[in-house]
Design a protein around this motif. Structure first.
Motif, short mmCIF file in Angstrom:
data_model
loop_
_atom_site.label_atom_id
_atom_site.label_comp_id
_atom_site.label_asym_id
_atom_site.label_seq_id
_atom_site.Cartn_x
_atom_site.Cartn_y
_atom_site.Cartn_z
N GLU A 45 -4.89 11.73 2.76
CA GLU A 45 -3.65 11.88 2.00
C GLU A 45 -3.83 12.66 0.70
O GLU A 45 -2.94 13.40 0.30
CB GLU A 45 -3.03 10.51 1.71
N SER A 46 -4.96 12.50 0.03
CA SER A 46 -5.17 13.23 -1.21
C SER A 46 -5.35 14.73 -0.95
O SER A 46 -5.02 15.55 -1.80
CB SER A 46 -6.36 12.67 -1.98
N GLU A 47 -5.86 15.08 0.22
CA GLU A 47 -6.00 16.49 0.58
C GLU A 47 -4.65 17.12 0.89
O GLU A 47 -4.42 18.29 0.61
CB GLU A 47 -6.94 16.65 1.77
N LYS A 48 -3.75 16.35 1.50
CA LYS A 48 -2.43 16.87 1.85
C LYS A 48 -1.58 17.13 0.62
O LYS A 48 -0.71 17.98 0.63
CB LYS A 48 -1.69 15.86 2.75
N LYS A 49 -1.84 16.34 -0.43
CA LYS A 49 -1.09 16.45 -1.68
C LYS A 49 0.42 16.33 -1.46
O LYS A 49 1.21 17.07 -2.02
CB LYS A 49 -1.43 17.74 -2.42
N LEU A 50 0.81 15.40 -0.63
CA LEU A 50 2.22 15.16 -0.36
C LEU A 50 2.83 14.29 -1.45
O LEU A 50 2.13 13.53 -2.12
CB LEU A 50 2.39 14.46 0.99
N SER A 51 4.13 14.41 -1.60
CA SER A 51 4.80 13.62 -2.63
C SER A 51 4.73 12.13 -2.31
O SER A 51 4.79 11.31 -3.22
CB SER A 51 6.25 14.07 -2.77
N GLY A 52 4.60 11.76 -1.04
CA GLY A 52 4.49 10.35 -0.68
C GLY A 52 3.26 9.71 -1.29
O GLY A 52 3.30 8.56 -1.73
N PHE A 53 2.17 10.43 -1.31
CA PHE A 53 0.93 9.90 -1.89
C PHE A 53 1.10 9.72 -3.39
O PHE A 53 0.70 8.70 -3.95
CB PHE A 53 -0.25 10.82 -1.58
N THR A 54 1.74 10.68 -4.03
CA THR A 54 2.02 10.57 -5.47
C THR A 54 2.95 9.39 -5.72
O THR A 54 2.75 8.63 -6.66
CB THR A 54 2.65 11.87 -6.00
N GLN A 55 3.95 9.22 -4.86
CA GLN A 55 4.87 8.09 -4.98
C GLN A 55 4.14 6.76 -4.81
O GLN A 55 4.40 5.80 -5.52
CB GLN A 55 5.99 8.20 -3.94
N PHE A 56 3.19 6.73 -3.88
CA PHE A 56 2.39 5.52 -3.68
C PHE A 56 1.60 5.19 -4.95
O PHE A 56 1.60 4.04 -5.40
CB PHE A 56 1.45 5.68 -2.48
N LEU A 57 0.94 6.19 -5.53
CA LEU A 57 0.17 5.96 -6.76
C LEU A 57 1.10 5.48 -7.87
O LEU A 57 0.75 4.59 -8.65
CB LEU A 57 -0.57 7.23 -7.18
N TYR A 58 2.30 6.06 -7.93
CA TYR A 58 3.28 5.64 -8.93
C TYR A 58 3.70 4.19 -8.70
O TYR A 58 3.80 3.41 -9.64
CB TYR A 58 4.50 6.57 -8.88
N SER A 59 3.91 3.81 -7.44
CA SER A 59 4.39 2.45 -7.14
C SER A 59 3.36 1.39 -7.49
O SER A 59 3.72 0.26 -7.78
CB SER A 59 4.82 2.33 -5.68
N ILE A 60 2.09 1.74 -7.47
CA ILE A 60 1.06 0.77 -7.88
C ILE A 60 0.65 0.97 -9.33
O ILE A 60 -0.26 0.32 -9.82
CB ILE A 60 -0.17 0.80 -6.95
N ASP A 61 1.34 1.89 -10.00
CA ASP A 61 1.11 2.16 -11.42
C ASP A 61 -0.30 2.67 -11.68
O ASP A 61 -1.00 2.23 -12.59
CB ASP A 61 1.40 0.90 -12.25
#
Length: 99
Positions: A45-61
């Motif tokens: 997921e970090s290689e894909k750099k999709l917004s979902g992964f960023t959203q996931f990181l945001y959701s766990i703060d």
């Protein structure tokens, strides 16, 4: 798997869901297998750099600068940061829900 480990895996699945991912971790697997699965998932997921992964990181703060900085951490360390953050979430929720 201990009670706290089950709660961490359940929280992980909940936060993945909030970011638009399917739940891929299971309390029926050992924690070691879930950790290895998380490391592999973070790697992809970090290689894909999709917004979902960023959203996931945001959701766990968890700050996404871990991915963008010159001193970006490796995926195994990022997986451990994720697990530690989720552990803190679970513990704090239990600690403060009884007030």
């Amino acid at each position: 798997m201990t009670e706290i480990e089950c709660k961490i895996i359940n929280q992980l699945n909940k936060d993945l869901s909030l970011a638009g991912y399917t739940q891929i971790f299971s309390t029926s697997l050992s924690m070691k297998k879930n950790i290895n699965k998380l490391i592999s998932w973070v790697d992809v997921e970090s290689e894909k750099k999709l917004s979902g992964f960023t959203q996931f990181l945001y959701s766990i703060d968890l700050d996404e600068t871990h991915l963008k900085s010159e001193n970006a951490i490796d995926n195994e360390s990022l997986a451990w940061h994720i697990l530690n953050r989720l552990k803190n979430k679970v513990i704090n929720r239990e600690k403060y829900s009884n007030i």
